[in-house]
Write an enzyme that holds these catalytic residues in place. Sequence first.
Site, short mmCIF file in Angstrom:
data_model
loop_
_atom_site.label_atom_id
_atom_site.label_comp_id
_atom_site.label_asym_id
_atom_site.label_seq_id
_atom_site.Cartn_x
_atom_site.Cartn_y
_atom_site.Cartn_z
N ASP A 209 0.86 -1.18 0.00
CA ASP A 209 0.00 0.00 0.00
C ASP A 209 0.90 1.23 0.00
O ASP A 209 2.05 1.17 0.44
CB ASP A 209 -0.91 0.01 1.23
CG ASP A 209 -1.89 1.18 1.19
OD1 ASP A 209 -2.79 1.17 0.32
OD2 ASP A 209 -1.74 2.11 2.00
N GLU B 115 0.94 5.59 0.79
CA GLU B 115 0.33 6.85 1.20
C GLU B 115 0.95 7.94 0.33
O GLU B 115 2.16 7.93 0.07
CB GLU B 115 0.59 7.13 2.68
CG GLU B 115 -0.06 6.12 3.63
CD GLU B 115 -1.57 6.07 3.51
OE1 GLU B 115 -2.17 7.13 3.20
OE2 GLU B 115 -2.14 4.99 3.72
N HIS C 198 -4.81 3.87 7.38
CA HIS C 198 -4.21 4.98 6.64
C HIS C 198 -2.73 5.15 6.94
O HIS C 198 -2.18 6.25 6.81
CB HIS C 198 -4.97 6.29 6.88
CG HIS C 198 -6.34 6.31 6.27
ND1 HIS C 198 -6.55 6.12 4.93
CD2 HIS C 198 -7.57 6.45 6.84
CE1 HIS C 198 -7.85 6.17 4.68
NE2 HIS C 198 -8.49 6.35 5.82
N ASP D 291 -2.34 -0.72 6.30
CA ASP D 291 -3.28 -1.09 5.24
C ASP D 291 -2.78 -2.29 4.45
O ASP D 291 -3.58 -3.12 3.98
CB ASP D 291 -3.50 0.10 4.30
CG ASP D 291 -4.34 1.19 4.96
OD1 ASP D 291 -4.83 0.96 6.08
OD2 ASP D 291 -4.49 2.27 4.36
#
Length: 723
Positions: free
Chosen positions: A537, A539, A678, A683
């Site tokens: 994942d 960000e 998040h 995640d």
Amino acid sequence: MHKRLADRLSPTVKYSIFLFGIVAIILGVIFGSFAASYLHLPPSEQELAAELFPKLIPFPFVGSLVLIAFIGTLVSFLFRSYIIPILRMAEQTRLITAANPHHRVTTEGAHELVVLARMINESADAFQRLQTEVDVRIREAQQAVREERNRLAALMSELPYGVVVCNTDGRILLYNRQAHVMLDAPTTDQDQKGGTVGLGRSIFATLERAPLVHALDVMHHDFERDQAKPALGLMTKLCGNRFIRVNMASVTTGEETTRRISGFVLSLEDITGEIEADSDRDHLLQEMIDGIQGSMGLLHKDVNALCNLSGSNSVSCEIHRSAIGRATDDIERQLASARRLFSEHRRAFGNRENVLADTLLALIAKNLEERFGISTAMETSASIWLKIDSYAIVQAFSLLAGLFRAEYGIERLNLQVTADQEAHSRLIISWPERDIPGRALKEWQEMPLFMEKDGTTDTPGTILAKHGGVILPTPGPGGCCHGVAVTLPTALGDDTSPWHTTTAPRPVSYEFDLFHQPGQEALGKVPLRKLTFVAFDTETTGLNPTEGDEIIQLGAVRIVNGRLLHSECIDQLVNPQRPVPKSSVEIHGIDPALLCTQPTIDQVLPGFHAFATDAVLVAHNAAFDMRFLQLKEESTGLRFGNPVLDTLLLSSVVHPHQEGHSLDDIAERFNLTIVGRHTALGDALVTAEILLKLIPLLEAQGITTLEEALAASIKSPFAKLNY
């Protein structure tokens, strides 16, 4: 065919088709009856009926509309109260049995379905109780085994040596902390995050492939002869500033009569101190020899000078000179012997192992056939053992055969090993059907074969010289030759002994089912449960990768054979080299001040690329994350060509009638707790757990391989999202 087509239609389409069919039937019956009645009337009555039509038609038409509305309402009620709830109950029931036994069917719809839902929930309660009892008994039965495994694991983790266990494809099945420290030898922060050692990863990404494959071929051949011989001193690997000696032994499986090699064990030993000590010793020995040699020369010179002085007794001087001469000659012989032994010691340093002569010939023959199509005839004694670097010898003679095949069209060679003298044997390669110029052998001896890290090259001549070998051409007419004989050192023969394995239970990380994992050449056909996944994942600074938004955090974790490996993960902040909007900070909570000292994405991605080698990438809403990676391919020179699975698409495949497919909705359905929502690693971890829950649900729908999962994902309505 009709049944498969009906199965592919959604409930909404089925509802529309059903309603349209009812409307068509009602209108057809009413207006068909009027038409049939009209056609059966005499002409005079038809004229009368025609005059009455404007007054009669509105009533049947309005009645038809009322009937259609009534029936449509009933059909809609049927779908809302029975059909849709039944489909949702089916999905939830499968969820209970395959992924989340704590889930319960919601009681909605008609009264009959509410009763059915309660009965399903009661059955689920009974199923969960039974499953709990079975789990408890299994845990009790395995408790003793786990305790024994933990004791052995603790013992293995404290060994001063590194241990790596691989299957025959080179996939890592087991490694301990020492092996991880020795082989990774990180030099940068991003290497520390990804590394090259991990379960399911290839050992060939860290160690040279050719010597390992060669040693495994030797073991296979010896195994057929009932010989148990590990490869000691297989190679010396330079990892950072340390020298690592690699030894290899085979792992076997099966019963006594069907035993076969299923993998190999590598033991790793840090020999940096040993090499440094050898170097210091050799240096001191050389200095001592040179010093004694010089002192003896000075002694001779001084004695001669003393005897030449006036007044010296010539007879006495000659007696002393003769005695000193005999002593110095004896010391000279000892120094010469020391020099020879010193030279042999330095030349002997390398990868030597005991190899049967017929094993060496079989390996040379196999290499010549596979690489050049050259057939061979072999002759040797089964009792001859050689102490050689078999890999280097095979490569040297393969180079000779390749040269002769290309330059002189040689298609057949004779191979023979004979006992030459007490400490040597003779390897003879002949080509009696052709005359080869003698200069060709000289060219072969000087051709570069291996290049060392310092830029120097090893040639067949230097390799054979390191073995103390002498190259003797078989002369022919006109300066040509019909063969070449090379002397090689022999070794004591080994007694046959039963095969055994040194494999122990898990020292740090393990997954022994990888022994049975297919190769990675056809991932599409591999069952989902057998694949290696990397759930990841990102960000980012925003939601628009094509408009300049950048990655600020990358998280990833590996899944091997259905096991989530928390110890093998990446959690890396990234310097985006641009401001981070406040709206983004409110979501992920990453302080922009922390990013200034972090590596850039171009520095981070090589480590992640290595971490994901030979794995299937998994992400939630993967199109978004993959777009960021794809936009960096040009600047990094890396291409993420891995297959990609999207948990959002897979969720919509197994639960098409559920309303929510966000990460939170799916986690709630599977009774999963999201830790660190998040954050990239948080995640990624929940995405990995969701994938493990989805796999049995996919299998329940007949989707068992990667190829089938990708095909099903493409049909999801969410598959059309682009970034």
